[in-house]
Write a protein that holds these residues in place. Structure first.
Motif, PDB file in Angstrom:
ATOM      1  N   ASP A   1       2.797 -12.641   0.428  1.00 48.08           N
ATOM      2  CA  ASP A   1       2.615 -12.434   1.869  1.00 48.08           C
ATOM      3  C   ASP A   1       1.773 -11.191   2.197  1.00 48.08           C
ATOM      4  N   ASN A   2       1.125 -10.613   1.192  1.00 50.02           N
ATOM      5  CA  ASN A   2       0.219  -9.481   1.467  1.00 50.02           C
ATOM      6  C   ASN A   2      -1.184 -10.052   1.737  1.00 50.02           C
ATOM      7  N   ALA A   3      -1.384 -10.477   2.983  1.00 47.13           N
ATOM      8  CA  ALA A   3      -2.618 -11.197   3.335  1.00 47.13           C
ATOM      9  C   ALA A   3      -3.859 -10.350   3.078  1.00 47.13           C
ATOM     10  N   GLY A   4      -3.806  -9.069   3.401  1.00 47.18           N
ATOM     11  CA  GLY A   4      -4.979  -8.208   3.261  1.00 47.18           C
ATOM     12  C   GLY A   4      -5.422  -8.078   1.812  1.00 47.18           C
TER      13      GLY A   4
ATOM     14  N   LEU B   1       6.649  -5.762   3.153  1.00 45.65           N
ATOM     15  CA  LEU B   1       6.570  -4.672   2.175  1.00 45.65           C
ATOM     16  C   LEU B   1       5.548  -5.002   1.086  1.00 45.65           C
ATOM     17  N   PRO B   2       4.565  -4.131   0.854  1.00 41.79           N
ATOM     18  CA  PRO B   2       3.498  -4.468  -0.099  1.00 41.79           C
ATOM     19  C   PRO B   2       3.699  -3.955  -1.530  1.00 41.79           C
ATOM     20  N   TYR B   3       4.612  -2.993  -1.732  1.00 44.88           N
ATOM     21  CA  TYR B   3       4.652  -2.303  -3.035  1.00 44.88           C
ATOM     22  C   TYR B   3       5.809  -2.800  -3.894  1.00 44.88           C
ATOM     23  N   ASP B   4       5.565  -2.939  -5.195  1.00 41.69           N
ATOM     24  CA  ASP B   4       6.663  -3.303  -6.105  1.00 41.69           C
ATOM     25  C   ASP B   4       7.403  -2.033  -6.527  1.00 41.69           C
TER      26      ASP B   4
ATOM     27  N   ASN C   1      -4.600  -9.890  -0.862  1.00 43.30           N
ATOM     28  CA  ASN C   1      -4.999 -11.177  -1.455  1.00 43.30           C
ATOM     29  C   ASN C   1      -6.366 -11.626  -0.935  1.00 43.30           C
ATOM     30  N   ALA C   2      -6.643 -11.368   0.347  1.00 42.38           N
ATOM     31  CA  ALA C   2      -7.951 -11.758   0.898  1.00 42.38           C
ATOM     32  C   ALA C   2      -9.070 -10.936   0.268  1.00 42.38           C
ATOM     33  N   VAL C   3      -8.810  -9.650   0.014  1.00 42.81           N
ATOM     34  CA  VAL C   3      -9.822  -8.811  -0.636  1.00 42.81           C
ATOM     35  C   VAL C   3     -10.138  -9.388  -2.020  1.00 42.81           C
TER      36      VAL C   3
ATOM     37  N   PHE D   1      -5.044  -0.175  -7.706  1.00 42.87           N
ATOM     38  CA  PHE D   1      -3.947   0.008  -6.742  1.00 42.87           C
ATOM     39  C   PHE D   1      -4.520   0.746  -5.547  1.00 42.87           C
ATOM     40  N   SER D   2      -4.104   0.373  -4.351  1.00 38.55           N
ATOM     41  CA  SER D   2      -4.659   1.071  -3.187  1.00 38.55           C
ATOM     42  C   SER D   2      -3.709   1.056  -1.995  1.00 38.55           C
ATOM     43  N   TRP D   3      -3.918   1.983  -1.111  1.00 35.07           N
ATOM     44  CA  TRP D   3      -3.331   1.929   0.226  1.00 35.07           C
ATOM     45  C   TRP D   3      -4.262   2.635   1.194  1.00 35.07           C
ATOM     46  N   LEU D   4      -4.211   2.167   2.417  1.00 39.39           N
ATOM     47  CA  LEU D   4      -5.007   2.768   3.487  1.00 39.39           C
ATOM     48  C   LEU D   4      -4.061   3.187   4.599  1.00 39.39           C
ATOM     49  N   SER D   5      -4.389   4.243   5.282  1.00 36.45           N
ATOM     50  CA  SER D   5      -3.625   4.646   6.463  1.00 36.45           C
ATOM     51  C   SER D   5      -3.614   3.477   7.461  1.00 36.45           C
TER      52      SER D   5
ATOM     53  N   ALA E   1      -6.443   2.771   9.706  1.00 34.81           N
ATOM     54  CA  ALA E   1      -7.786   2.529   9.126  1.00 34.81           C
ATOM     55  C   ALA E   1      -7.913   1.091   8.598  1.00 34.81           C
ATOM     56  N   ARG E   2      -6.832   0.303   8.739  1.00 32.73           N
ATOM     57  CA  ARG E   2      -6.855  -1.051   8.152  1.00 32.73           C
ATOM     58  C   ARG E   2      -7.566  -2.055   9.052  1.00 32.73           C
ATOM     59  N   GLY E   3      -7.939  -3.195   8.450  1.00 37.20           N
ATOM     60  CA  GLY E   3      -8.457  -4.324   9.228  1.00 37.20           C
ATOM     61  C   GLY E   3      -9.886  -4.153   9.713  1.00 37.20           C
ATOM     62  N   ARG E   4     -10.626  -3.197   9.104  1.00 39.81           N
ATOM     63  CA  ARG E   4     -12.021  -2.984   9.527  1.00 39.81           C
ATOM     64  C   ARG E   4     -12.982  -3.056   8.341  1.00 39.81           C
ATOM     65  N   GLY E   5     -12.525  -3.664   7.257  1.00 37.19           N
ATOM     66  CA  GLY E   5     -13.412  -3.849   6.108  1.00 37.19           C
ATOM     67  C   GLY E   5     -13.412  -2.703   5.115  1.00 37.19           C
ATOM     68  N   VAL E   6     -12.627  -1.644   5.391  1.00 37.25           N
ATOM     69  CA  VAL E   6     -12.617  -0.493   4.473  1.00 37.25           C
ATOM     70  C   VAL E   6     -11.934  -0.868   3.152  1.00 37.25           C
ATOM     71  N   GLY E   7     -10.841  -1.657   3.245  1.00 44.23           N
ATOM     72  CA  GLY E   7     -10.106  -2.049   2.030  1.00 44.23           C
ATOM     73  C   GLY E   7     -10.987  -2.813   1.065  1.00 44.23           C
ATOM     74  N   ARG E   8     -11.770  -3.703   1.601  1.00 44.03           N
ATOM     75  CA  ARG E   8     -12.677  -4.480   0.752  1.00 44.03           C
ATOM     76  C   ARG E   8     -13.767  -3.586   0.142  1.00 44.03           C
ATOM     77  N   GLU E   9     -14.300  -2.707   0.969  1.00 45.10           N
ATOM     78  CA  GLU E   9     -15.386  -1.828   0.499  1.00 45.10           C
ATOM     79  C   GLU E   9     -14.893  -0.872  -0.599  1.00 45.10           C
TER      80      GLU E   9
HETATM   81  C1  LIG Z   1      -4.507  -4.008   1.424  1.00 48.01           C
HETATM   82  C2  LIG Z   1      -5.411  -3.064   2.228  1.00 48.01           C
HETATM   83  C3  LIG Z   1      -5.892  -1.940   1.311  1.00 48.01           C
HETATM   84  C4  LIG Z   1      -6.607  -3.903   2.708  1.00 48.01           C
HETATM   85  O1  LIG Z   1      -7.456  -3.066   3.457  1.00 48.01           O
HETATM   86  P1  LIG Z   1      -8.023  -3.486   4.892  1.00 48.01           P
HETATM   87  O2  LIG Z   1      -9.027  -2.471   5.279  1.00 48.01           O
HETATM   88  O3  LIG Z   1      -6.887  -3.703   5.800  1.00 48.01           O
HETATM   89  O4  LIG Z   1      -8.733  -4.890   4.583  1.00 48.01           O
HETATM   90  P2  LIG Z   1     -10.156  -5.341   5.116  1.00 48.01           P
HETATM   91  O5  LIG Z   1     -10.307  -4.986   6.577  1.00 48.01           O
HETATM   92  O6  LIG Z   1     -11.202  -4.884   4.170  1.00 48.01           O
HETATM   93  O7  LIG Z   1     -10.004  -6.920   5.044  1.00 48.01           O
HETATM   94  C5  LIG Z   1     -10.260  -7.620   3.880  1.00 48.01           C
HETATM   95  C6  LIG Z   1      -9.882  -9.062   4.113  1.00 48.01           C
HETATM   96  O8  LIG Z   1      -8.489  -9.167   4.375  1.00 48.01           O
HETATM   97  C7  LIG Z   1      -8.264  -9.814   5.607  1.00 48.01           C
HETATM   98  N1  LIG Z   1      -7.101  -9.141   6.183  1.00 48.01           N
HETATM   99  C8  LIG Z   1      -6.896  -7.821   6.252  1.00 48.01           C
HETATM  100  N2  LIG Z   1      -5.677  -7.576   6.802  1.00 48.01           N
HETATM  101  C9  LIG Z   1      -5.142  -8.787   7.069  1.00 48.01           C
HETATM  102  C10 LIG Z   1      -3.922  -9.201   7.649  1.00 48.01           C
HETATM  103  N3  LIG Z   1      -2.976  -8.311   8.020  1.00 48.01           N
HETATM  104  N4  LIG Z   1      -3.699 -10.520   7.804  1.00 48.01           N
HETATM  105  C11 LIG Z   1      -4.627 -11.421   7.399  1.00 48.01           C
HETATM  106  N5  LIG Z   1      -5.804 -11.086   6.838  1.00 48.01           N
HETATM  107  C12 LIG Z   1      -6.054  -9.786   6.682  1.00 48.01           C
HETATM  108  C13 LIG Z   1      -9.522  -9.594   6.400  1.00 48.01           C
HETATM  109  O9  LIG Z   1      -9.714 -10.621   7.373  1.00 48.01           O
HETATM  110  C14 LIG Z   1     -10.560  -9.694   5.318  1.00 48.01           C
HETATM  111  O10 LIG Z   1     -10.757 -11.052   4.950  1.00 48.01           O
HETATM  112  P3  LIG Z   1     -12.195 -11.661   4.639  1.00 48.01           P
HETATM  113  O11 LIG Z   1     -12.737 -10.882   3.469  1.00 48.01           O
HETATM  114  O12 LIG Z   1     -11.901 -13.075   4.317  1.00 48.01           O
HETATM  115  O13 LIG Z   1     -12.982 -11.432   5.889  1.00 48.01           O
HETATM  116  C15 LIG Z   1      -4.697  -2.454   3.450  1.00 48.01           C
HETATM  117  O14 LIG Z   1      -4.369  -3.474   4.356  1.00 48.01           O
HETATM  118  C16 LIG Z   1      -3.444  -1.674   3.104  1.00 48.01           C
HETATM  119  O15 LIG Z   1      -3.505  -0.486   2.839  1.00 48.01           O
HETATM  120  N6  LIG Z   1      -2.260  -2.316   3.137  1.00 48.01           N
HETATM  121  C17 LIG Z   1      -1.005  -1.658   2.816  1.00 48.01           C
HETATM  122  C18 LIG Z   1      -0.919  -1.256   1.361  1.00 48.01           C
HETATM  123  C19 LIG Z   1      -1.200  -2.402   0.423  1.00 48.01           C
HETATM  124  O16 LIG Z   1      -0.938  -3.555   0.706  1.00 48.01           O
HETATM  125  N7  LIG Z   1      -1.731  -2.045  -0.762  1.00 48.01           N
HETATM  126  C20 LIG Z   1      -2.009  -2.999  -1.804  1.00 48.01           C
HETATM  127  C21 LIG Z   1      -0.781  -3.128  -2.625  1.00 48.01           C
HETATM  128  S1  LIG Z   1      -0.997  -4.455  -3.792  1.00 48.01           S
END
Ligand SMILES: CC(C)(COP(=O)(O)OP(=O)(O)OC[C@H]1O[C@@H](n2cnc3c(N)ncnc32)[C@H](O)[C@@H]1OP(=O)(O)O)[C@@H](O)C(=O)NCCC(=O)NCCS
Length: 215
Positions: free
Chosen positions: A151-154, A43-46, A156-158, A111-115, A118-126
């Motif tokens: 544990d929100n890897a995405g 779960l990503p949201y507080d 935190n990685a962004v 604050f953000s969320w992606l469908s 659409a995740r895991g393709r660099g859109v979140g970072r962009e």
């Molecule tokens: C958080 C979120 C916006 C990131 O967007 P995304 O498009 O999935 O992320 P990206 O594809 O741009 O990846 C960015 C980095 O995260 C890493 N990453 C993304 N998803 C990951 C996962 N599930 N596990 C591990 N690493 C992950 C990518 O490898 C990349 O790392 P790098 O910059 O070192 O190469 C998206 O995953 C999301 O909507 N999650 C659910 C809602 C959420 O968590 N919102 C934020 C609340 S604080």
């Protein structure tokens, strides 16, 4: 005269656009919310968070009402700009910019969320880079913060990849269960070292003027 400071603002990168979340765009995003595509595990949201509501219709309604309330609150120490993330002409998520004591400290958070599809393709970072460009270049922010459960890897990685520095941890709850949040901080100086020259802003001057008039 603009009615809400985000209306008229647009951020364009080579991959996506941030467009002010108008009612038309919110209606389209509402379909994603209703279908559960803003959900994620762990779960990503507080709390409190409308997106945790289990009934799809109620979830959409509460999510939408939260945005309407947020639009109505434009104060020197708090405002929130809601943006739809547009990829190939379609809204795929949201990227919000929140002014937190902006008039005195120049600090913002995001604050953000992606469908899910659409995740895991660099859109979140962009989209984070896009909104940071608006904050620092367009609105003159001094510092941006972000936080995410450990544990929100995405998320935190962004933050890590964009030059944010760790800024301690905090406890919060998600669906009532305590969990640790990682806090992050990005200074203007660190952002300037990575500033991109391929991101375009529109309407940011009127937005900045509007926000300065609330001070
Ligand atoms: C958080 C979120 C916006 C990131 O967007 P995304 O498009 O999935 O992320 P990206 O594809 O741009 O990846 C960015 C980095 O995260 C890493 N990453 C993304 N998803 C990951 C996962 N599930 N596990 C591990 N690493 C992950 C990518 O490898 C990349 O790392 P790098 O910059 O070192 O190469 C998206 O995953 C999301 O909507 N999650 C659910 C809602 C959420 O968590 N919102 C934020 C609340 S604080």
């Amino acid at each position: 005269m603009i009615s809400y400071p985000a209306f008229g603002v647009q951020v364009t990168t080579p991959r996506l656009e941030l467009r002010a979340a108008t009612d038309d765009l919110l209606e389209q995003l509402g379909t994603l919310v209703r279908d559960g595509r803003a959900a994620a595990h762990p779960l990503p949201y507080d709390d409190p968070m409308s997106l945790y509501e289990s009934d799809p219709e109620l979830r959409e309604q509460r999510w939408l009402q939260g945005i309407w309330r947020g639009r109505g609150r434009v104060e020197p120490d708090f405002w929130r700009l809601y943006f739809a993330v547009i990829v190939d002409g379609e809204p795929v998520g949201m990227q919000d910019l929140i002014g937190d004591r902006f008039s005195t400290l120049g600090t913002v958070t995001t604050f953000s969320w992606l469908s899910a599809d659409a995740r895991g393709r660099g859109v979140g970072r962009e989209m984070r880079e896009a909104v940071l460009h608006l904050a620092f270049d367009g609105l003159g922010a001094r510092e941006a913060s972000s936080d995410a459960f450990l544990d929100n890897a995405g998320s935190n990685a962004v933050s890590k990849s964009l030059g944010y520095r760790e800024n301690g941890t905090d406890w919060d709850t998600r669906q009532g269960e305590p969990a640790l949040l990682q806090r992050w901080r990005l200074t203007r100086e660190s952002w300037l070292q990575r500033r991109r020259d391929d991101i375009e802003l529109r309407g940011e001057a009127a937005c900045r003027e509007f926000l300065s008039r609330t001070a």
